[in-house]
Design a protein around this motif. Structure first.
Motif, PDB file in Angstrom:
ATOM      1  N   LEU A 205       6.171  15.220  16.175  1.00 36.72           N
ATOM      2  CA  LEU A 205       6.997  16.405  15.955  1.00 36.72           C
ATOM      3  C   LEU A 205       7.597  16.400  14.549  1.00 36.72           C
ATOM      4  CD1 LEU A 205       8.953  16.628  19.337  1.00 36.72           C
ATOM      5  CD2 LEU A 205       7.023  18.036  18.599  1.00 36.72           C
ATOM      6  N   GLY A 350       9.569  20.799  21.612  1.00 43.28           N
ATOM      7  CA  GLY A 350      10.160  19.487  21.816  1.00 43.28           C
ATOM      8  C   GLY A 350      11.334  19.536  22.765  1.00 43.28           C
ATOM      9  N   PRO A 355       7.782  15.417  22.365  1.00 41.30           N
ATOM     10  CA  PRO A 355       7.040  16.629  22.707  1.00 41.30           C
ATOM     11  C   PRO A 355       7.352  17.048  24.145  1.00 41.30           C
ATOM     12  CG  PRO A 355       5.610  15.074  21.589  1.00 41.30           C
ATOM     13  CD  PRO A 355       6.895  14.340  21.867  1.00 41.30           C
TER      14      PRO A 355
END
Length: 517
Positions: A205, A350, A355
């Protein structure tokens, strides 16, 4: 008779197991039980859905699957008894059961023309097993039974011993159980090949442009039994219409923006990760949450502002007043366009620093503060459409739920639990209250028939999150009852009027009886 009934049960079980195995051959196939279960979920009225969630909570899907397997078991038992007299009736019964599976599979979104293959192959296996097992039972009808002339010259079936009688019913049954177990296990293993878990683990992320601030000092209360201020992913409630967790790989996923926009767009997962991200702590609430229920939680969400995607990139045409979220399976939500003004609605990727979990919508979902999930929180999102409320009714509106879903002001008692024990002397009651986008101004507590007294509020994180509260009192021995209510920052106190979740959320004061010794 018991052997005939067991033969029918084993035949039905093997048919379902073989269906699982065949379904594992392709990601486009669905096991018969899941297809039928999905159709049940689509068909049940709101009152039944509420009953299931109230009774089983987040185990409602497991309860439905157990129910379907139970029906199949009873059907198989009855079929075995009938087939022992006329075996072809048993074969027809299994065929009819398979027809239901074929129809259900054909209703799945994107189902291929061969979607009913698991049910068909499973039925053929079930019929074959039924014939073999009946042929081991003396006096039972079976395919190799001969006809003889009965009274009046009518042809009747001779219930003589079958060709497999020497092998014995128990040996044949054991073999069927073993084959069925291997088929079911193999099917689950094959279906596991389509898991998106590896895709999720490969995601890194991006950092948000403005990371969420730490939880303010004093916002989290130190009291045993009270809900943690930020809900761990594993403990976050899951309510949706899918019996199995959808498996969408990030590398194959895309998001389309369509409808009343200046330019229709399509983004890959990498496109989304390359955009500026926001991170917000937001409390989410399910419309099915009963008074005092647990279908509420707070998480730190990471994503792209919907305002950026829809207004800045696609452009919203004049007249559009509804944003529709479409999931991979055709499930839809819908919420007002003006919801984008002044609140951090987002396309989330997220949750709590990782995630999105598969069960919470990986690769992407919609998060809109202040709205119940049934109108906004589309998980496993694949399309956002701009339209009008006059032109489109989303999934739950078609089932007579409200087309608007603002979250109601609510307070809940976390500790003590119902009929929990409290030691005499100084004691504390604690809980949480929420009124997303408005904020909580105060929480009041009433012990037994006493007066309303203000509880102590923890520090406020933001108007988007719940607020913890505690109440100190001197606990006297005996049975007591505590009631709570909240007032939001607009000055509105939650109503005492009790209402079920349908059609726009539950209302009423939460009360708990407890014992002091």
């Amino acid at each position: 008779m018991w052997r005939s009934a067991l033969a029918g049960l084993l035949a039905a079980g093997l048919a379902l197991a073989v269906g699982e195995l065949v379904a594992g051959l392709s990601s486009r196939l669905t096991a018969p039980v899941i297809s039928v279960g999905n159709r049940v979920v689509d068909a049940v009225p709101g009152s039944v859905k509420d009953f299931a969630i109230e009774t089983f909570g987040t185990n409602d899907k497991k309860a439905l699957l157990i129910g379907i397997y139970s029906v199949a078991a009873v059907f198989g038992l009855a079929l075995g008894v009938i087939a022992s007299r006329r075996w072809w009736l048993g074969a027809v019964g299994i065929g009819l059961f398979a027809a239901v599976g074929v129809w259900a599979a054909g209703q799945e979104v994107g189902a291929p023309v061969w979607a009913g293959l698991p049910s068909i192959v499973g039925a053929l296996a079930g019929i074959a097993v039924l014939a073999v097992l009946l042929a081991t039972i003396p006096g039972a009808s079976h395919p190799t039974a001969v006809e003889r002339l009965g009274v009046g010259g009518d042809a009747v079936e001779d219930p003589s011993d079958g060709p497999f009688a020497r092998r014995g019913f128990l040996k044949a049954s054991g073999a069927v159980v073993a084959v069925g177990a291997m088929a079911a296990i193999g099917g689950r293993w094959l279906q596991g090949r389509f898991s998106a878990a590896a895709s999720r683990l490969a995601v890194t992320l991006p950092k948000p442009k403005e990371p969420v601030t730490p939880v303010p000092e004093g916002a989290a209360v130190d009291l045993e039994g009270i809900s943690p201020f930020v809900t761990p992913n594993a403990g976050f409630y899951r309510i949706d219409t899918n019996l199995t967790v959808p498996q969408l790989a990030a590398e194959d996923w895309s998001l389309k923006i369509t409808g009343m926009v200046d330019e229709e767009l399509e983004f890959s997962y990498e496109d989304i990760l390359g955009m500026d991200m926001i991170e917000e702590r937001i409390t989410m609430t399910c419309v099915s949450n009963e008074v005092g229920g647990g279908l509420v939680g707070t998480a730190e969400w990471l994503g792209v502002p919907l305002d950026h995607l829809l207004k800045d990139r696609a452009g919203i045409r004049k007249g559009a007043d509804q944003i529709v979220g479409r999931a991979f399976d055709g499930f839809t939500t819908g919420f007002p366009v003006d919801t984008l003004d002044g609140r951090p609605a987002m396309l989330a990727v997220g949750m709590n620093g990782e995630p999105l979990p598969l069960v919470h919508g990986f690769p992407a979902r919609i998060i809109v503060p202040g709205l119940y999930g049934f109108v906004s929180a589309t998980k496993w999102l694949t399309e956002i459409e701009l339209t009008t409320f006059a032109d489109f009714d989303q999934y739950w509106v078609k089932r007579k739920w409200s087309d608007r879903g603002p979250i109601k002001t609510m307070a809940r008692i976390d500790t003590p639990k119902g009929l929990g024990k409290v030691k005499a002397g100084p004691a504390r009651i604690g809980g949480v209250a929420w009124a997303q986008t408005r904020g909580i101004e105060k929480v009041e507590v009433k012990l037994d028939d006493g007066e309303w007294t203000e509880a102590k509020l923890a520090a406020e994180d933001s108007t988007l999150t719940w607020r913890q509260w505690t109440y100190e009192f001197d606990a006297a021995p005996g049975r007591h009852q505590v009631t709570c209510r909240a007032t939001d920052a607009t000055g509105e106190t939650q109503t005492e009027e009790r209402a079920k979740p349908f059609p726009n959320g539950a209302s009423g004061w939460h009360s708990v009886a407890f014992l002091v010794d």
